[in-house]
Motif scaffolding. Sequence first.
Motif, PDB file in Angstrom:
ATOM      1  N   SER A   1       0.827  -1.212   0.000  1.00 37.74           N
ATOM      2  CA  SER A   1       0.000   0.000   0.000  1.00 37.74           C
ATOM      3  C   SER A   1       0.864   1.266   0.000  1.00 37.74           C
ATOM      4  N   PHE A   2       2.094   1.176   0.489  1.00 38.55           N
ATOM      5  CA  PHE A   2       2.923   2.383   0.559  1.00 38.55           C
ATOM      6  C   PHE A   2       3.536   2.754  -0.790  1.00 38.55           C
ATOM      7  N   TYR A   3       3.466   1.830  -1.776  1.00 39.99           N
ATOM      8  CA  TYR A   3       4.259   2.021  -3.000  1.00 39.99           C
ATOM      9  C   TYR A   3       3.983   3.377  -3.669  1.00 39.99           C
ATOM     10  N   ALA A   4       2.711   3.735  -3.764  1.00 38.43           N
ATOM     11  CA  ALA A   4       2.344   4.978  -4.469  1.00 38.43           C
ATOM     12  C   ALA A   4       2.868   6.222  -3.745  1.00 38.43           C
ATOM     13  N   GLN A   5       3.278   6.064  -2.488  1.00 41.89           N
ATOM     14  CA  GLN A   5       3.746   7.237  -1.713  1.00 41.89           C
ATOM     15  C   GLN A   5       5.249   7.468  -1.818  1.00 41.89           C
ATOM     16  N   ILE A   6       5.942   6.539  -2.496  1.00 40.79           N
ATOM     17  CA  ILE A   6       7.402   6.723  -2.654  1.00 40.79           C
ATOM     18  C   ILE A   6       7.647   8.012  -3.441  1.00 40.79           C
ATOM     19  N   GLY A   7       8.547   8.833  -2.899  1.00 44.58           N
ATOM     20  CA  GLY A   7       8.836  10.105  -3.568  1.00 44.58           C
ATOM     21  C   GLY A   7       7.861  11.207  -3.169  1.00 44.58           C
ATOM     22  N   LYS A   8       6.787  10.834  -2.473  1.00 44.57           N
ATOM     23  CA  LYS A   8       5.823  11.845  -2.017  1.00 44.57           C
ATOM     24  C   LYS A   8       5.896  11.952  -0.497  1.00 44.57           C
ATOM     25  N   GLN A   9       5.441  10.893   0.192  1.00 45.22           N
ATOM     26  CA  GLN A   9       5.477  10.898   1.667  1.00 45.22           C
ATOM     27  C   GLN A   9       6.867  10.582   2.201  1.00 45.22           C
ATOM     28  N   PHE A  10       7.657   9.867   1.419  1.00 40.78           N
ATOM     29  CA  PHE A  10       9.008   9.478   1.864  1.00 40.78           C
ATOM     30  C   PHE A  10       9.870   9.169   0.642  1.00 40.78           C
ATOM     31  N   GLN A  11      11.172   9.115   0.873  1.00 39.55           N
ATOM     32  CA  GLN A  11      12.114   8.833  -0.218  1.00 39.55           C
ATOM     33  C   GLN A  11      12.750   7.461  -0.017  1.00 39.55           C
TER      34      GLN A  11
ATOM     35  N   GLU B   1      18.895   2.439 -15.060  1.00 39.82           N
ATOM     36  CA  GLU B   1      17.913   1.869 -16.006  1.00 39.82           C
ATOM     37  C   GLU B   1      16.751   1.210 -15.249  1.00 39.82           C
ATOM     38  N   SER B   2      17.071   0.539 -14.148  1.00 41.22           N
ATOM     39  CA  SER B   2      16.038  -0.200 -13.407  1.00 41.22           C
ATOM     40  C   SER B   2      15.017   0.708 -12.735  1.00 41.22           C
ATOM     41  N   VAL B   3      15.437   1.884 -12.289  1.00 42.16           N
ATOM     42  CA  VAL B   3      14.516   2.737 -11.505  1.00 42.16           C
ATOM     43  C   VAL B   3      13.893   3.856 -12.344  1.00 42.16           C
ATOM     44  N   LYS B   4      14.214   3.885 -13.635  1.00 40.90           N
ATOM     45  CA  LYS B   4      13.864   5.087 -14.421  1.00 40.90           C
ATOM     46  C   LYS B   4      12.361   5.387 -14.499  1.00 40.90           C
ATOM     47  N   ASP B   5      11.510   4.366 -14.393  1.00 41.24           N
ATOM     48  CA  ASP B   5      10.065   4.638 -14.459  1.00 41.24           C
ATOM     49  C   ASP B   5       9.434   4.733 -13.073  1.00 41.24           C
ATOM     50  N   SER B   6      10.242   4.995 -12.059  1.00 40.09           N
ATOM     51  CA  SER B   6       9.721   5.028 -10.686  1.00 40.09           C
ATOM     52  C   SER B   6      10.150   6.313  -9.997  1.00 40.09           C
ATOM     53  N   GLU B   7       9.717   6.462  -8.754  1.00 42.87           N
ATOM     54  CA  GLU B   7      10.134   7.614  -7.937  1.00 42.87           C
ATOM     55  C   GLU B   7      11.309   7.254  -7.042  1.00 42.87           C
ATOM     56  N   VAL B   8      11.855   6.061  -7.231  1.00 44.05           N
ATOM     57  CA  VAL B   8      13.016   5.638  -6.441  1.00 44.05           C
ATOM     58  C   VAL B   8      14.244   6.421  -6.908  1.00 44.05           C
ATOM     59  N   ARG B   9      15.058   6.872  -5.956  1.00 41.04           N
ATOM     60  CA  ARG B   9      16.266   7.657  -6.256  1.00 41.04           C
ATOM     61  C   ARG B   9      17.509   6.800  -6.039  1.00 41.04           C
TER      62      ARG B   9
END
Length: 255
Positions: free
Chosen positions: A34-44, A59-67
């Motif tokens: 459930s937390f996935y959509a909050q990555i980059g918003k509520q937390f990093q 390349e692996s994280v390019k379509d995500s909010e993961v830094r």
Amino acid sequence: MKNIILAANWKLNKSPAETRRFFKTFFDEGKKKSFYAQIGKQFQVVFFPSTISLEATSESVKDSEVRFGGQNIYSESQGAFTGENSAKVIKELNGHYALIGHSERRQYFHESNSFLNKKIHHALKSDLIPMYCIGETLEERESGKTEAVLLAQLTEGLKEITSANGKTLVVAYEPVWAIGTGKIATADQVKETHAFVQKTLAKLDLEQTPILYGGSVKAANAQELIQIPHVSGFLVGGASLEAAAFLDLIQNSLA
Ligand code: PGA
């Protein structure tokens, strides 16, 4: 809720192929949380792969909010510095962070506070967020030198870095004796030390700086540690190497 940062330090682990496999599991399983959509918003969530696996991470994280970021940078971006690592290249790969002054760099590669200060300035100039690591050894703690050591690491390492620089900085407090040992600092030790680090950062006009805790953090102790005042997240070694374990740790840090 605090603005939490959960950072994974992979050290000298994971080839590019292993990195890709990790991220496949991390995203396949992570998207069910459930937390996935909050990555980059509520937390990093931030990964520090070894240099050779930076591109596979990018390349692996390019379509995500993961830094992600580099585990080390040199104080210059290019030139005759054989074997060194460039902030410019991390930036070109879309990295956001540079880990600076990890205790293994201080201990095995003899990096001093003044050298680390140059790297922090260079990271900021290169538009990377420095994650500056500090921490005392067991001997320093037992001889009552913890605060003096941290004070020197902060004042010398952060010389002429003020909020006036207008850029973000993260500090990670990692007692050297708790790294990779399974020995965790007690809640009281973490509380007391983070309060001291916060007070020192305030004197340096850097009171907004998030302070992460690191050293044998895992899913089982994350929930207790995140409640402590001035703990804004974690820098995690061993417990970040398996996707499932790191996802559990993220979940418990947000609980
Ligand atoms: P550990 O490492 O979680 O394996 O103790 C932490 C670190 O070195 O950043």
